[in-house]
Design a protein around this motif. Structure first.
Motif, PDB file in Angstrom:
ATOM      1  N   LEU A   5      26.226  44.512  32.811  1.00 23.11           N
ATOM      2  CA  LEU A   5      27.333  43.629  33.179  1.00 23.11           C
ATOM      3  C   LEU A   5      28.488  44.468  33.698  1.00 23.11           C
ATOM      4  O   LEU A   5      28.956  45.379  33.026  1.00 23.11           O
ATOM      5  CB  LEU A   5      27.779  42.818  31.962  1.00 23.11           C
ATOM      6  N   GLU A   6      28.912  44.172  34.916  1.00 20.51           N
ATOM      7  CA  GLU A   6      30.075  44.823  35.521  1.00 20.51           C
ATOM      8  C   GLU A   6      30.964  43.731  36.099  1.00 20.51           C
ATOM      9  O   GLU A   6      30.468  42.826  36.758  1.00 20.51           O
ATOM     10  CB  GLU A   6      29.673  45.728  36.687  1.00 20.51           C
ATOM     11  N   VAL A   7      32.261  43.834  35.874  1.00 17.70           N
ATOM     12  CA  VAL A   7      33.204  42.886  36.463  1.00 17.70           C
ATOM     13  C   VAL A   7      34.347  43.676  37.079  1.00 17.70           C
ATOM     14  O   VAL A   7      34.909  44.570  36.452  1.00 17.70           O
ATOM     15  CB  VAL A   7      33.760  41.890  35.416  1.00 17.70           C
ATOM     16  N   GLU A   8      34.676  43.347  38.313  1.00 12.40           N
ATOM     17  CA  GLU A   8      35.815  43.934  39.009  1.00 12.40           C
ATOM     18  C   GLU A   8      36.716  42.788  39.433  1.00 12.40           C
ATOM     19  O   GLU A   8      36.255  41.680  39.654  1.00 12.40           O
ATOM     20  CB  GLU A   8      35.352  44.692  40.254  1.00 12.40           C
ATOM     21  N   GLY A   9      38.015  43.069  39.548  1.00 13.96           N
ATOM     22  CA  GLY A   9      38.909  42.027  40.008  1.00 13.96           C
ATOM     23  C   GLY A   9      40.365  42.376  39.831  1.00 13.96           C
ATOM     24  O   GLY A   9      40.706  43.403  39.236  1.00 13.96           O
ATOM     25  N   ASP A  10      41.199  41.498  40.351  1.00  8.24           N
ATOM     26  CA  ASP A  10      42.636  41.747  40.385  1.00  8.24           C
ATOM     27  C   ASP A  10      43.451  40.737  39.579  1.00  8.24           C
ATOM     28  O   ASP A  10      44.656  40.642  39.741  1.00  8.24           O
ATOM     29  CB  ASP A  10      43.117  41.754  41.833  1.00  8.24           C
ATOM     30  N   GLY A  11      42.797  39.969  38.716  1.00 10.51           N
ATOM     31  CA  GLY A  11      43.505  38.956  37.945  1.00 10.51           C
ATOM     32  C   GLY A  11      43.410  37.568  38.564  1.00 10.51           C
ATOM     33  O   GLY A  11      43.585  36.572  37.878  1.00 10.51           O
ATOM     34  N   GLN A  12      43.127  37.508  39.830  1.00 11.52           N
ATOM     35  CA  GLN A  12      42.955  36.228  40.528  1.00 11.52           C
ATOM     36  C   GLN A  12      41.509  36.030  40.988  1.00 11.52           C
ATOM     37  O   GLN A  12      40.953  34.962  40.838  1.00 11.52           O
ATOM     38  CB  GLN A  12      43.869  36.177  41.765  1.00 11.52           C
TER      39      GLN A  12
END
Length: 81
Positions: free
Chosen positions: A22-29
């Motif tokens: 499991l990998e998650v990337e993002g900027d809060g939105q």
């Protein structure tokens, strides 16, 4: 309510769905997740995404504005590696 971090979204998914990777990337939105789970075996892409949404529950409507995902079985993940 503050926007969630990528680590928080990853934690939410892991709480509700057993994952081998499991990998998650993002900027809060906006977030992008790579999710590998045996629960995806025999399911089409729509059913896999619905299972992830189920794991996220109300957070998908209240906190997470956009989530793109790649959902794979362990065998599919091994082929790509």
């Amino acid at each position: 309510m503050a926007d969630p971090t990528a680590a928080e979204v990853q934690h939410y998914i892991a709480e509700g769905l057993p994952c081998t990777h499991l990998e998650v990337e993002g900027d809060g939105q906006h977030f992008f997740a790579t999710i590998v789970s045996t629960e995806f075996e025999g399911k089409n892409r729509v059913a896999r995404h619905q299972r992830v949404y189920q794991a996220l529950g109300d957070r998908m409507r209240a906190q997470i504005h956009a989530l793109s995902m790649k959902t794979l079985t362990p065998a599919e993940w091994a082929e790509k590696a």
